[in-house]
Design a protein around this motif. Structure first.
Motif, PDB file in Angstrom:
ATOM      1  N   ASP A  12       0.806  -1.218   0.000  1.00  0.00           N
ATOM      2  CA  ASP A  12       0.000   0.000   0.000  1.00  0.00           C
ATOM      3  C   ASP A  12       0.842   1.273   0.000  1.00  0.00           C
ATOM      4  O   ASP A  12       0.545   2.229  -0.726  1.00  0.00           O
ATOM      5  N   ALA A  13       1.877   1.324   0.829  1.00  0.00           N
ATOM      6  CA  ALA A  13       2.668   2.549   0.945  1.00  0.00           C
ATOM      7  C   ALA A  13       3.369   2.871  -0.381  1.00  0.00           C
ATOM      8  O   ALA A  13       3.350   4.015  -0.842  1.00  0.00           O
ATOM      9  N   ALA A  14       3.979   1.852  -0.995  1.00  0.00           N
ATOM     10  CA  ALA A  14       4.672   2.086  -2.265  1.00  0.00           C
ATOM     11  C   ALA A  14       3.692   2.442  -3.372  1.00  0.00           C
ATOM     12  O   ALA A  14       3.960   3.329  -4.194  1.00  0.00           O
ATOM     13  N   LEU A  15       2.552   1.772  -3.396  1.00  0.00           N
ATOM     14  CA  LEU A  15       1.564   2.058  -4.437  1.00  0.00           C
ATOM     15  C   LEU A  15       0.983   3.462  -4.288  1.00  0.00           C
ATOM     16  O   LEU A  15       0.636   4.104  -5.284  1.00  0.00           O
ATOM     17  N   SER A  16       0.889   3.947  -3.049  1.00  0.00           N
ATOM     18  CA  SER A  16       0.394   5.309  -2.859  1.00  0.00           C
ATOM     19  C   SER A  16       1.369   6.319  -3.449  1.00  0.00           C
ATOM     20  O   SER A  16       0.958   7.365  -3.976  1.00  0.00           O
ATOM     21  N   VAL A  17       2.677   6.022  -3.374  1.00  0.00           N
ATOM     22  CA  VAL A  17       3.684   6.894  -3.987  1.00  0.00           C
ATOM     23  C   VAL A  17       3.491   6.937  -5.503  1.00  0.00           C
ATOM     24  O   VAL A  17       3.641   7.987  -6.138  1.00  0.00           O
ATOM     25  N   LEU A  18       3.142   5.794  -6.090  1.00  0.00           N
ATOM     26  CA  LEU A  18       2.972   5.709  -7.541  1.00  0.00           C
ATOM     27  C   LEU A  18       1.626   6.255  -8.001  1.00  0.00           C
ATOM     28  O   LEU A  18       1.517   6.826  -9.093  1.00  0.00           O
ATOM     29  N   ALA A  19       0.600   6.100  -7.181  1.00  0.00           N
ATOM     30  CA  ALA A  19      -0.734   6.552  -7.571  1.00  0.00           C
ATOM     31  C   ALA A  19      -0.859   8.067  -7.495  1.00  0.00           C
ATOM     32  O   ALA A  19      -1.560   8.687  -8.322  1.00  0.00           O
ATOM     33  N   GLY A  20      -0.176   8.691  -6.522  1.00  0.00           N
ATOM     34  CA  GLY A  20      -0.294  10.137  -6.342  1.00  0.00           C
ATOM     35  C   GLY A  20      -0.037  10.931  -7.611  1.00  0.00           C
ATOM     36  O   GLY A  20      -0.874  11.750  -8.016  1.00  0.00           O
ATOM     37  N   PRO A  21       1.081  10.703  -8.289  1.00  0.00           N
ATOM     38  CA  PRO A  21       1.364  11.427  -9.536  1.00  0.00           C
ATOM     39  C   PRO A  21       0.783  10.748 -10.780  1.00  0.00           C
ATOM     40  O   PRO A  21       1.091  11.148 -11.902  1.00  0.00           O
ATOM     41  N   GLY A  22      -0.037   9.701 -10.585  1.00  0.00           N
ATOM     42  CA  GLY A  22      -0.705   9.069 -11.722  1.00  0.00           C
ATOM     43  C   GLY A  22       0.158   8.113 -12.521  1.00  0.00           C
ATOM     44  O   GLY A  22       0.008   8.009 -13.742  1.00  0.00           O
ATOM     45  N   LEU A  23       1.042   7.369 -11.858  1.00  0.00           N
ATOM     46  CA  LEU A  23       1.944   6.448 -12.565  1.00  0.00           C
ATOM     47  C   LEU A  23       1.362   5.033 -12.638  1.00  0.00           C
ATOM     48  O   LEU A  23       1.410   4.391 -13.693  1.00  0.00           O
ATOM     49  N   VAL A  24       0.882   4.531 -11.517  1.00  0.00           N
ATOM     50  CA  VAL A  24       0.320   3.181 -11.426  1.00  0.00           C
ATOM     51  C   VAL A  24      -0.920   3.255 -10.548  1.00  0.00           C
ATOM     52  O   VAL A  24      -0.914   3.912  -9.503  1.00  0.00           O
ATOM     53  N   PHE A  25      -1.976   2.546 -10.969  1.00  0.00           N
ATOM     54  CA  PHE A  25      -3.195   2.465 -10.176  1.00  0.00           C
ATOM     55  C   PHE A  25      -3.590   1.008  -9.965  1.00  0.00           C
ATOM     56  O   PHE A  25      -3.517   0.204 -10.901  1.00  0.00           O
ATOM     57  N   ARG A  26      -3.990   0.688  -8.750  1.00  0.00           N
ATOM     58  CA  ARG A  26      -4.513  -0.646  -8.455  1.00  0.00           C
ATOM     59  C   ARG A  26      -6.032  -0.607  -8.573  1.00  0.00           C
ATOM     60  O   ARG A  26      -6.682   0.286  -8.061  1.00  0.00           O
ATOM     61  N   ARG A  27      -6.591  -1.603  -9.251  1.00  0.00           N
ATOM     62  CA  ARG A  27      -8.027  -1.710  -9.397  1.00  0.00           C
ATOM     63  C   ARG A  27      -8.485  -3.105  -8.972  1.00  0.00           C
ATOM     64  O   ARG A  27      -7.863  -4.101  -9.342  1.00  0.00           O
ATOM     65  N   ARG A  28      -9.551  -3.161  -8.212  1.00  0.00           N
ATOM     66  CA  ARG A  28     -10.114  -4.437  -7.777  1.00  0.00           C
ATOM     67  C   ARG A  28     -11.014  -5.003  -8.862  1.00  0.00           C
ATOM     68  O   ARG A  28     -11.757  -4.263  -9.511  1.00  0.00           O
ATOM     69  N   GLU A  29     -10.974  -6.321  -9.015  1.00  0.00           N
ATOM     70  CA  GLU A  29     -11.831  -7.012  -9.964  1.00  0.00           C
ATOM     71  C   GLU A  29     -12.691  -7.999  -9.191  1.00  0.00           C
ATOM     72  O   GLU A  29     -12.193  -8.746  -8.354  1.00  0.00           O
ATOM     73  N   HIS A  47       2.019   8.074 -18.546  1.00  0.00           N
ATOM     74  CA  HIS A  47       2.901   8.913 -17.723  1.00  0.00           C
ATOM     75  C   HIS A  47       3.827   8.042 -16.887  1.00  0.00           C
ATOM     76  O   HIS A  47       5.020   8.356 -16.732  1.00  0.00           O
ATOM     77  N   GLY A  48       3.298   6.935 -16.350  1.00  0.00           N
ATOM     78  CA  GLY A  48       4.130   6.023 -15.576  1.00  0.00           C
ATOM     79  C   GLY A  48       5.248   5.433 -16.411  1.00  0.00           C
ATOM     80  O   GLY A  48       6.394   5.308 -15.937  1.00  0.00           O
ATOM     81  N   ARG A  49       4.935   5.087 -17.648  1.00  0.00           N
ATOM     82  CA  ARG A  49       5.974   4.544 -18.534  1.00  0.00           C
ATOM     83  C   ARG A  49       7.035   5.597 -18.828  1.00  0.00           C
ATOM     84  O   ARG A  49       8.239   5.297 -18.857  1.00  0.00           O
ATOM     85  N   GLU A  50       6.616   6.820 -19.054  1.00  0.00           N
ATOM     86  CA  GLU A  50       7.568   7.900 -19.320  1.00  0.00           C
ATOM     87  C   GLU A  50       8.478   8.126 -18.112  1.00  0.00           C
ATOM     88  O   GLU A  50       9.699   8.291 -18.259  1.00  0.00           O
ATOM     89  N   VAL A  51       7.891   8.133 -16.915  1.00  0.00           N
ATOM     90  CA  VAL A  51       8.684   8.360 -15.710  1.00  0.00           C
ATOM     91  C   VAL A  51       9.663   7.209 -15.493  1.00  0.00           C
ATOM     92  O   VAL A  51      10.817   7.432 -15.087  1.00  0.00           O
ATOM     93  N   ALA A  52       9.229   5.988 -15.772  1.00  0.00           N
ATOM     94  CA  ALA A  52      10.134   4.841 -15.640  1.00  0.00           C
ATOM     95  C   ALA A  52      11.362   5.028 -16.519  1.00  0.00           C
ATOM     96  O   ALA A  52      12.503   4.774 -16.090  1.00  0.00           O
ATOM     97  N   ARG A  53      11.152   5.492 -17.750  1.00  0.00           N
ATOM     98  CA  ARG A  53      12.280   5.725 -18.655  1.00  0.00           C
ATOM     99  C   ARG A  53      13.165   6.857 -18.138  1.00  0.00           C
ATOM    100  O   ARG A  53      14.392   6.791 -18.207  1.00  0.00           O
ATOM    101  N   GLU A  54      12.525   7.900 -17.626  1.00  0.00           N
ATOM    102  CA  GLU A  54      13.280   9.064 -17.164  1.00  0.00           C
ATOM    103  C   GLU A  54      14.168   8.735 -15.969  1.00  0.00           C
ATOM    104  O   GLU A  54      15.328   9.157 -15.918  1.00  0.00           O
TER     105      GLU A  54
END
Length: 225
Positions: A116-133, A149-156
């Motif tokens: 949760d803590a790491a995903l919150s870092v990624l979700a805040g700027p819109g890089l990775v989102f978790r979705r329940r199915e 945007h997440g892919r771009e940041v990964a490259r950067e």
């Protein structure tokens, strides 16, 4: 019994380390989003890694080079592909198993670490989102959506910190050697290691570095005979 363990008091990695590693793992392992994207997909999603089990199992091998090298030896003995043996040897004849190792907890479904803590870092700027199915009140699985945007940041961040190329290369190899396997299959494969299976719940899974180095030596000696 709850579905998740209590978060450990002394994690072996920082929240930011986990966020960067998970971003690079999801970027390298996720599959393209369907066209048109499913309703659950966030805006800008370009790829998705399906199920928390798969993410946790891939992350275990990323965090434990000795177990990954052992898996490469398993694949070599099954296929005879010498490139797999070479990859394992490069890991085991270096200090990588010691300096790159970040132990994980063992829980009901094998190796586990709170995300949760790491995903919150990624979700805040819109890089990775978790979705329940699933349906209301019953989650079947979690899916992890990578945005453009997440892919771009990964490259950067890799361009800015070339040392992170380690994760890019390792994820690519990990994806290649586990192609076609789902999270449950990978969990079962990891459980075949006695040290892993014998770890108490909520305890850190111990290293197998010495045993795997001995195994490599035996394989090399048998090939030279």
């Amino acid at each position: 019994m709850t579905n998740e363990p209590v978060e450990p008091a002394e994690p072996t990695t920082s929240r930011m380390q986990d966020a960067v590693r998970l971003l690079l793992l999801i970027d390298g392992a996720a599959e393209p989003v369907d066209d048109p994207p499913p309703p659950a997909a966030p805006s800008g999603a370009v790829a998705v890694l399906r199920t928390q089990v798969l993410l946790q199992k891939l992350d275990f091998w990323l965090r434990n080079p000795d177990y990954f090298a052992n898996m490469l030896l398993d694949r070599f003995e099954a296929s005879g592909d010498a490139a797999l043996l070479d990859h394992a040897e490069r890991i085991l004849t270096s200090e990588e198993p010691e300096i790159r190792r970040h132990p994980m907890l063992r829980y009901r479904f094998g190796a586990y670490e709170p995300l949760d803590a790491a995903l919150s870092v990624l979700a805040g700027p819109g890089l990775v989102f978790r979705r329940r199915e699933g349906r209301p009140g019953r989650t079947r699985q979690h899916n992890y959506y990578l945005t453009e945007h997440g892919r771009e940041v990964a490259r950067e961040i890799v361009a800015e910190e070339p040392a992170l190329e380690y994760y890019v290369g390792r994820v690519a190899l990990l994806v290649a050697v586990t192609a076609g396997q789902g999270g449950t299959e990978l969990k079962d494969e990891q459980y075949r290691q006695q040290e892993y299976a014998g770890t108490a719940y909520n305890a850190r899974i111990g290293a197998i570095t010495g045993r795997v180095r001995q195994r490599l030596d035996a394989i090399r000696e048998a090939g030279a005979a």
